[in-house]
Design an enzyme around this catalytic site. Structure first.
Site, short mmCIF file in Angstrom:
data_model
loop_
_atom_site.label_atom_id
_atom_site.label_comp_id
_atom_site.label_asym_id
_atom_site.label_seq_id
_atom_site.Cartn_x
_atom_site.Cartn_y
_atom_site.Cartn_z
N GLU A 1 88.73 30.67 94.48
CA GLU A 1 87.36 31.16 94.71
C GLU A 1 86.60 30.22 95.66
O GLU A 1 85.43 29.90 95.44
CB GLU A 1 86.62 31.32 93.38
CG GLU A 1 87.22 32.39 92.50
CD GLU A 1 86.42 32.65 91.23
OE1 GLU A 1 86.44 33.79 90.74
OE2 GLU A 1 85.79 31.71 90.71
N GLU B 1 91.76 38.60 89.25
CA GLU B 1 91.10 38.37 87.97
C GLU B 1 90.30 39.62 87.62
O GLU B 1 89.19 39.83 88.12
CB GLU B 1 90.17 37.15 88.03
CG GLU B 1 90.88 35.82 88.13
CD GLU B 1 89.92 34.63 88.03
OE1 GLU B 1 88.74 34.86 87.65
OE2 GLU B 1 90.35 33.51 88.33
#
Length: 581
Positions: A157, A233
């Site tokens: 991320e 995710e």
């Protein structure tokens, strides 16, 4: 052929495959239960398991590497392979994961001026030295070498954190140099600048999101073109922080709908399949307007409970997955019981102050130093100093202090400050009279795991203590990581309001999973047969701590509680059911 490829889709040995994965972190589940959880993952219809790799556990101290026990990632991956599962590894030096410091080792902060996750040479050198050791373990597990690992992730991320493309390229090249042969991916939220800032040429971009699957995939399609769509995710729940009103849960109907949408167009990794537990002091924190440290449980409202029980969400997801994959018959090989061991009463207790030199080596400093400067990563640190000239004490302020301070004068509690309360000077309504010494017990509540606050995570007191407007010098510091308490003297009494240790023992004719109810206790941590199972705090929402059966033994067991608020009712209960609040 032994080849996994990313083209217009995912191909294994030349055949197109659909990845249906579940996230489970080996370091949040005791090794004795890995096979059970992986069997349940396979029985769900998944063909892949995904896990992060926490740098701060594998290299807890600089240059000392550990891949044993709960950190035996090779054993974990090979267990998955024995069950016919593929594996996705995310060895990013930073993992977020609601994990202490996002997986970064505390000792990085010993160095003044440390800059993280960018082209800062001292940081990069530490990462390189870690990767050189890590890849000796994980490189042989790749699909190209007969193992089950089909993909690895570069960073994590990153688009939420920065835009240093040179750094991302460096990380990609470093992984390749260290032996990565399988395809690489990134993962970012597919909105705003995050997806674009986390992009690396030649690396597949995957998305992280928890809703609106078709909408998110449409955004991703515009950005990645004719490449496979994958949600790395798929958030099916959320985590709890201390003080939140109740255990956080997701909308099952919405999650089922989103899973169907995702699988109709692409691939998925369910985050989390099982969350597990933040054992010890491994929980992370978030910091937006205030500090929000995570609770010990990482149940996450996942498909399996914290202790591995199948949930209605699991059953509902299996029905969706059955539309896209064959559901195999899987025999569960591990017998797991829940046990109620009843109420236990304190067998022995001991005060902290009289035991300091029994459990810690005193360090004399002119001015307070942080945990990191003294080579301590986790737990508590106590600062003690005589008050020769001050008194009465009307004002006090701690400079550079994190996260929570219990203050004592003559070993009597006078003040507790937490988070933003540490940023200002405190004026006593009733001035504290001159005493023999001041003691300040600081607790590391869990280093922030997300955002720009990462570089400001030194714990304890990093600058000074100001009393009545002037800086107070000459301190003795005691590092209290709560790792070796064998020197405790239980002949030392506990004074009113003093932090202390409380020991319980019980006989087990058989071992089973159990849950420690800490009703009536204030705040602290619990060690079971020497293993730190985590923190407790009366503010909740979590009301019971999970004790896996493998931490217990037939015969006598010992539970040791360290409590900091002077709230110790004298008994605990070991129950057969959890209570996450």
């Amino acid at each position: 052929m032994e080849k996994f490829e990313i083209k217009d889709d995912f191909y294994l040995d030349g055949k197109k495959i659909k990845i249906i994965s579940g996230g489970m972190h080996y370091f949040r589940v005791v090794p004795e239960y890995w096979r059970d959880r992986l069997e349940k993952l396979k029985a769900l219809g998944c063909n892949t398991v995904e896990t992060y790799i926490p740098w701060n556990l594998h290299e807890k101290e600089k240059g000392v590497f550990d891949f044993s026990g709960i950190l035996d990632i090779a054993r974990y991956v090979k267990t998955a392979q024995e069950l016919g599962l593929m594996v996705i590894l995310r060895p990013s030096p930073y993992i977020c994961a609601e994990w202490e410091f996002g997986g970064l080792p505390y000792w990085l902060l010993r160095e003044d001026g440390m800059r993280l996750r960018c082209m800062y040479e001292p940081y990069l050198q530490h990462v390189r030295e870690y990767y050189e050791e890590l890849f000796k373990v994980i490189s042989p597990l790749q699909y190209t070498k007969g193992g089950p690992v089909i993909m690895m992730q570069v960073e994590n991320e990153y688009g939420y954190y920065g835009d240093d493309r040179e750094y991302l390229e460096y990380m990609k090249d470093l992984m390749t140099e260290c032996g990565c042969e399988v395809p690489l991916v990134t993962s970012d939220g597919p909105w705003g600048d995050a997806f674009d800032c986390g992009k690396i040429d030649g690396v597949l971009q995957t998305g992280n999101f928890g809703s609106k699957g078709k909408e998110q995939f449409a955004i991703m399609r515009e950005k990645i073109g004719d490449k496979p769509l994958m949600c790395m995710e798929f958030w099916v729940g959320w985590f709890d922080n201390w003080g939140v009103e109740c255990h956080q849960t997701g909308d099952l109907d919405e999650h089922v709908k989103d899973l169907d949408e995702i699988l109709s167009e692409g691939h998925v990794n369910i985050y989390m399949f099982e969350g597990g537990t933040n054992f010890g002091f491994t929980n992370g924190s978030n910091y937006y307007d205030v500090l929000t440290p995570d609770v010990t449980s990482y149940d996450y409202d996942a498909l399996l409970t914290e202790d591995g029980r199948i949930t209605p969400k699991y059953e509902a997801f299996r029905r969706v997955i059955s539309k896209y994959a064959e559901i195999p018959e899987v025999s569960l090989s591990t017998e797991i019981k829940r046990k109620d061991y009843g109420t236990l009463r304190t067998a022995r207790k001991a005060g902290l102050f009289g035991n300091l030199k029994n459990i810690a080596s005193p360090v004399d400093c002119v001015y307070p130093q942080s945990m990191e400067k003294l080579g301590q990563g986790y737990g508590y640190i106590l600062y003690e100093s005589p008050l020769k000239y001050e008194g009465p004490i009307e004002k006090i302020r701690l400079w550079g202090a994190n996260d929570r301070a219990n203050m004592f004068v003559d070993e009597k509690p006078v003040l507790t400050l937490y988070d933003r309360e540490l940023l200002t000077e405190y004026v006593f309504e009733n001035p504290v009279q001159k005493g023999e010494k001041i003691s300040i017990l600081m607790e590391n509540m869990g280093r922030v795991n997300f955002g720009p606050a990462l570089e400001q995570q030194r714990k304890g007191i990093d600058r000074s203590v100001q009393i009545n407007g002037h800086q107070h010098y000459h301190w003795t510091e005691y590092c209290l990581p709560m790792e070796d308490l064998s020197g405790l003297d239980f002949e030392v009494p506990i004074k009113a309001g003093e932090p202390g240790f409380y020991e319980f023992t019980f006989e087990a004719d058989e071992t089973g999973d159990t849950f420690l109810d800490f009703t009536g206790w204030g705040k602290g941590c619990v060690l079971v047969n020497g293993f730190n199972i985590g923190r407790f705090w009366e503010i909740g929402p979590q009301k019971r701590l999970y004790i896996p059966a493998p931490l217990l033994r037939e015969g006598e067991n010992t539970i040791l509680i360290f409590e900091t608020e002077g709230k110790a009712p004298g008994s605990i209960s070991l129950c057969s059911e959890p209570d996450l609040g």
